[in-house]
Scaffold this active site. Structure first.
Site, PDB file in Angstrom:
ATOM      1  N   PRO A  51       0.584  -0.693  -0.052  1.00  0.00           N
ATOM      2  CA  PRO A  51       0.043   0.317   0.185  1.00  0.00           C
ATOM      3  C   PRO A  51       0.958   1.786   0.355  1.00  0.00           C
ATOM      4  O   PRO A  51       1.998   1.216   0.399  1.00  0.00           O
ATOM      5  CB  PRO A  51      -1.012   0.046   1.630  1.00  0.00           C
ATOM      6  N   ARG A  96      -0.895   4.828  -1.425  1.00  0.00           N
ATOM      7  CA  ARG A  96      -1.799   6.151  -1.415  1.00  0.00           C
ATOM      8  C   ARG A  96      -2.337   5.922   0.000  1.00  0.00           C
ATOM      9  O   ARG A  96      -2.448   6.971   1.229  1.00  0.00           O
ATOM     10  CB  ARG A  96      -2.837   6.233  -2.624  1.00  0.00           C
ATOM     11  N   TYR A 123      -3.422  14.244 -13.851  1.00  0.00           N
ATOM     12  CA  TYR A 123      -4.767  13.570 -13.785  1.00  0.00           C
ATOM     13  C   TYR A 123      -6.212  13.883 -14.303  1.00  0.00           C
ATOM     14  O   TYR A 123      -7.365  12.824 -14.019  1.00  0.00           O
ATOM     15  CB  TYR A 123      -4.612  12.118 -12.834  1.00  0.00           C
ATOM     16  N   CYS A 159       4.492  28.601 -16.645  1.00  0.00           N
ATOM     17  CA  CYS A 159       4.210  29.418 -17.827  1.00  0.00           C
ATOM     18  C   CYS A 159       3.591  28.309 -18.672  1.00  0.00           C
ATOM     19  O   CYS A 159       3.609  27.547 -19.475  1.00  0.00           O
ATOM     20  CB  CYS A 159       5.422  29.845 -18.208  1.00  0.00           C
ATOM     21  N   TYR A 174       1.737  10.570  -3.811  1.00  0.00           N
ATOM     22  CA  TYR A 174       2.189  10.670  -5.043  1.00  0.00           C
ATOM     23  C   TYR A 174       2.512  12.574  -4.874  1.00  0.00           C
ATOM     24  O   TYR A 174       1.941  13.462  -6.261  1.00  0.00           O
ATOM     25  CB  TYR A 174       1.673  10.040  -6.113  1.00  0.00           C
TER      26      TYR A 174
HETATM   27  N1  LLP Z   1       3.183  -1.629  -5.715  1.00  0.00           N
HETATM   28  C1  LLP Z   1       3.113  -1.325  -7.212  1.00  0.00           C
HETATM   29  C2  LLP Z   1       3.844  -2.148  -8.313  1.00  0.00           C
HETATM   30  C3  LLP Z   1       2.357  -0.141  -8.015  1.00  0.00           C
HETATM   31  O1  LLP Z   1       3.026  -0.161  -9.228  1.00  0.00           O
HETATM   32  C4  LLP Z   1       2.253   0.951  -7.059  1.00  0.00           C
HETATM   33  C5  LLP Z   1       1.882   2.011  -7.354  1.00  0.00           C
HETATM   34  C6  LLP Z   1       1.701   0.586  -5.975  1.00  0.00           C
HETATM   35  C7  LLP Z   1       2.309  -0.508  -5.561  1.00  0.00           C
HETATM   36  C8  LLP Z   1       1.129   1.530  -4.826  1.00  0.00           C
HETATM   37  O2  LLP Z   1       0.065   1.728  -4.874  1.00  0.00           O
HETATM   38  P1  LLP Z   1      -1.026   2.742  -3.799  1.00  0.00           P
HETATM   39  O3  LLP Z   1      -1.078   1.904  -3.070  1.00  0.00           O
HETATM   40  O4  LLP Z   1      -0.425   4.119  -3.817  1.00  0.00           O
HETATM   41  O5  LLP Z   1      -2.251   2.828  -5.191  1.00  0.00           O
HETATM   42  N2  LLP Z   1       1.027   8.847  -8.996  1.00  0.00           N
HETATM   43  C9  LLP Z   1      -0.242   8.090  -9.621  1.00  0.00           C
HETATM   44  C10 LLP Z   1      -0.224   7.124  -8.944  1.00  0.00           C
HETATM   45  C11 LLP Z   1       0.688   6.108  -9.395  1.00  0.00           C
HETATM   46  C12 LLP Z   1       0.696   4.748  -9.233  1.00  0.00           C
HETATM   47  C13 LLP Z   1       1.522   3.729  -9.432  1.00  0.00           C
HETATM   48  N3  LLP Z   1       1.992   2.646  -9.112  1.00  0.00           N
HETATM   49  C14 LLP Z   1      -1.015   9.466  -9.173  1.00  0.00           C
HETATM   50  O6  LLP Z   1      -0.601   9.907  -8.237  1.00  0.00           O
HETATM   51  O7  LLP Z   1      -2.571   9.613  -8.351  1.00  0.00           O
END
Ligand code: LLP
Length: 412
Positions: A273, A275, A314, A340, A369
């Site tokens: 996890p 986010r 996004y 800009c 992020y």
């Molecule tokens: N594991 C892997 C292999 C991943 O690629 C990711 C996120 C995670 C875990 C963690 O995912 P989470 O629990 O945070 O959802 N920049 C984007 C999000 C990109 C996520 C990339 N991979 C944003 O700001 O929404």
């Protein structure tokens, strides 16, 4: 539940007035609440009853103070680069709780991971497996491996952060996985340890997770039957949070749904996890530079898309709150940065606080992020990061200086 609350009309982080931090640190800055980080980590980690390791996704928030906090709570790290490995090790994360994902690990990065003794590499292609075998042979070690399988499940999230569909670049198709495992099992310097899967980010329903687990489970049974023992099942990350009016499952519901589907597979679970732990534990604090009425109302602040890319990239929503609540009310308009580009906004056509010059604004839900995706675009030094712990605050990353902007550059 987080610890960003108004007291006497002043937004506080735990016991500290945000205005006080701004007066000492300047703006903009990212601000994290330690009590919230701890609470979110523990709520997630304790939701699982099966043997598991919570490997925090370092990409979501990679400051070493934060990686160190999770490590002190028993967590590990999910990394995707040599840089993140360096951060995790520096932060004191146990290498045996580090899993390494990503479609494009270089040989140098594979070597660094092997030398560091990480728990396992989540391999995403046959060619990467060959490279890992070669590097491991040259070092005379065994490389611990799991394949990241792509289950072709729709996570129903933003197209840029959907990873588990056949058309996404991630993993190997689950149909090709049996052959890949057979090849890996026969390699001298590869030790097959697990199966991994990550289908996307900011998921607000459990059903895609369960659907993908059902496919992976079937596959693991098949591997077990063919005599290939699987010790670890890595279910990735992806659980969503509330930015606006989303109603994602609570960690407990997520864990219950997964464990119900899992049954007795006999594997240690790995969870990645990001986010859900840090997203609502951090905010971006920015100051109003100017306001103006053009074709619409613009509130121009000192933070831009280089500091928080999510709205521009996004179309993501981040609620904006006034740091001082004096009954100013809200109005329709844009909160924009100094960059800009027309795409430089933190809020567009949204209800935003009616502000005047020098007001402080809090861009909420920016812990994941946020800083980790910040850049120096327009030659803007990256902002400070601050961690509040009860009645105290600590700068956990200094604001970059003008000198740091050109460090490493030279005129030939
Ligand atoms: N594991 C892997 C292999 C991943 O690629 C990711 C996120 C995670 C875990 C963690 O995912 P989470 O629990 O945070 O959802 N920049 C984007 C999000 C990109 C996520 C990339 N991979 C944003 O700001 O929404």
């Amino acid at each position: 539940m987080n610890y960003f609350l108004y007291k006497n009309n002043q937004l506080h982080c735990e016991e500290v007035a945000i205005q006080e931090i701004a007066a000492q640190v300047g703006t903009p800055f990212y601000l994290y609440s330690k009590a919230t980080l701890r609470r979110h980590f523990q709520a997630f980690d304790s939701a699982f009853t099966a043997p598991h390791i919570t490997c925090f996704a370092a990409k979501s928030c990679s400051n070493i103070a934060i990686l160190n906090l999770f490590s002190s709570l028993g967590g590990g790290a999910d990394i995707v680069s040599g840089g993140e490995l360096f951060r995790a090790l520096t932060a004191g994360v146990d290498p045996q709780k580090i899993v390494y994902s990503g479609v494009g690990k270089s040989r140098d990065e594979l070597k660094y991971g092997l030398e560091s003794g990480i728990l396992m590499f989540n391999v995403e292609s046959e060619q990467e497996l060959d490279a890992l075998q070669e590097v491991a042979a040259s070092l005379g070690v065994q490389a611990p491996v799991s394949f990241r399988v792509n289950p072709d499940v729709d996570p129903q999230t933003h197209a840029y952060i959907s990873t588990g569909l056949a058309k996404n670049k991630f993993g190997i198709p689950i149909a090709d996985a049996p052959a890949a495992y057979q090849r890996a099992a026969a390699m001298a310097n590869i030790e097959v340890k697990g199966v991994s899967c990550h289908i996307g980010s900011q998921l607000t329903q459990v059903s895609p997770f369960v659907e993908s687990l059902a496919k992976v489970k079937k596959f693991i049974h098949r591997l077990h039957k063919s005599g290939c023992p699987i010790k670890y099942l890595d279910l990735g990350g992806g659980l969503g949070i509330t930015y606006d009016d989303e109603e994602p499952p609570a960690p407990l519901d997520y864990a219950r749904a997964l464990e119900a589907e899992l049954g007795d597979l006999g594997c240690t679970l790995i969870l990645e996890p990001g986010r859900v732990i840090v997203g609502n534990a951090g905010i971006l604090v920015t100051k109003v530079l100017y306001t103006k009425q053009g074709g619409k109302k613009f509130t121009i602040v000192d933070a831009g898309m280089n500091d928080l890319a999510r709205p521009s990239l996004y179309g993501a929503h981040h609620t904006i709150l006034p740091v001082e609540e004096r009954g100013q009310g809200r109005e329709m308009g844009d909160v924009v940065g100094p960059i800009c580009e027309t795409g430089d906004f933190l809020a567009r056509d949204k209800e935003v606080p009616l502000s005047r010059q020098n007001d402080l604004l809090a861009v909420m839900s920016a812990g994941a992020y946020g800083f980790s995706m910040a850049s120096n675009y327009n030659s803007r030094p990256r902002v400070a990061e601050v961690l509040v712990d009860g009645a105290k605050f600590h700068v956990i990353r200094r604001r970059e200086t003008l000198e740091s902007l050109i460090a490493g550059e030279m005129i030939p």
